[in-house]
Design an enzyme around this catalytic site. Structure first.
Site, PDB file in Angstrom:
ATOM      1  N   ASN A  77       0.831  -1.197   0.000  1.00 54.06           N
ATOM      2  CA  ASN A  77       0.000   0.000   0.000  1.00 54.06           C
ATOM      3  C   ASN A  77       0.871   1.255   0.000  1.00 54.06           C
ATOM      4  OD1 ASN A  77      -2.375   1.561   0.147  1.00 54.06           O
ATOM      5  ND2 ASN A  77      -3.324   0.074   1.522  1.00 54.06           N
ATOM      6  N   HIS A 107      24.339   0.588  10.519  1.00 55.35           N
ATOM      7  CA  HIS A 107      25.518   1.454  10.640  1.00 55.35           C
ATOM      8  C   HIS A 107      26.350   1.008  11.833  1.00 55.35           C
ATOM      9  CE1 HIS A 107      23.722   4.192   7.719  1.00 55.35           C
ATOM     10  NE2 HIS A 107      22.579   3.917   8.329  1.00 55.35           N
ATOM     11  N   GLY A 134      -0.218  -1.262   9.241  1.00 55.60           N
ATOM     12  CA  GLY A 134       0.220   0.101   8.959  1.00 55.60           C
ATOM     13  C   GLY A 134       1.321   0.587   9.890  1.00 55.60           C
ATOM     14  N   THR A 157      12.186  -6.625  15.628  1.00 58.73           N
ATOM     15  CA  THR A 157      13.630  -6.654  15.835  1.00 58.73           C
ATOM     16  C   THR A 157      14.224  -8.048  15.710  1.00 58.73           C
ATOM     17  OG1 THR A 157      13.359  -6.930  18.215  1.00 58.73           O
ATOM     18  CG2 THR A 157      13.518  -4.664  17.385  1.00 58.73           C
ATOM     19  N   ARG A 172       6.389  -8.498  20.031  1.00 57.50           N
ATOM     20  CA  ARG A 172       6.352  -9.759  20.781  1.00 57.50           C
ATOM     21  C   ARG A 172       5.152 -10.564  20.320  1.00 57.50           C
ATOM     22  NH1 ARG A 172       7.956  -5.950  24.562  1.00 57.50           N
ATOM     23  NH2 ARG A 172       9.816  -6.499  25.724  1.00 57.50           N
TER      24      ARG A 172
END
Length: 178
Positions: A77, A107, A134, A157, A172
């Site tokens: 989207n 980085h 979203g 993550t 989670r």
């Protein structure tokens, strides 16, 4: 860069590749809503692979394009940002909501190396049938399992197992879908 090793972001070849990508994105992001065939042709030129009936709605942003593979019938989207210094492999029938960010770039923690413009990247994979809500953000090196659901605004993550719902920052597992 393609091997996952550190690279210099201002390498002339990389600068030229990003320019190629940005020029194609300019054209793609300004196409008429009635120009589905033109959009599809531009995506085929921009991305590494585009499956049958896959759709990306503009505006769309990426670094290189060639590192992105979008499976059949997958949908991205408005407002997708795919930083593709490493591969982004999106399976079939994947739904990606508005303003989702897939970020393969990383980085160094050392400030001197950051100032010297060193970067690296780790691939992202999204397996068949997954849905990203979203504003979700997926960080480098993450795999999202088949038919998993990522809640709106989640920051992913680490890897997400198949057929679970994840949400939050960091994301989670909230529940299984089985």
């Amino acid at each position: 860069m393609l091997r996952g090793e550190d690279y210099l972001a201002d390498d002339p070849q990389l600068v030229a590749e990003r320019l190629r990508c940005q020029l194609l994105l300019e054209r793609f992001n300004t196409t008429s809503a009635a120009a589905a065939d033109e959009r599809a042709a531009l995506l085929a030129e921009l991305l590494g692979a585009v499956g049958e009936s896959a759709v990306i709605l503009p505006p769309f942003r990426c670094d290189y394009g060639r590192q992105v593979r979008l499976g059949a019938r997958s949908f991205v989207n408005y407002g997708g940002i795919f930083l593709d210094v490493a591969a982004i492999d999106i399976g079939e029938d994947v739904q990606i909501a508005t303003n989702v960010q897939l970020l393969t770039a990383s980085h160094p923690l050392d400030a001197a190396r950051r100032r010297a413009r060193w970067e690296s990247g780790r691939p992202i994979r999204i397996d068949d049938g997954a849905w990203l809500g979203g504003g979700a953000i997926v960080l480098p090196g993450v795999t999202i399992g088949a038919e998993a659901v990522v809640g709106a605004g989640a920051v992913v993550t680490r890897d997400v197992p198949p057929r679970v719902v994840v949400a939050g920052n960091p994301a989670r597992v909230m529940r299984d879908l089985d």
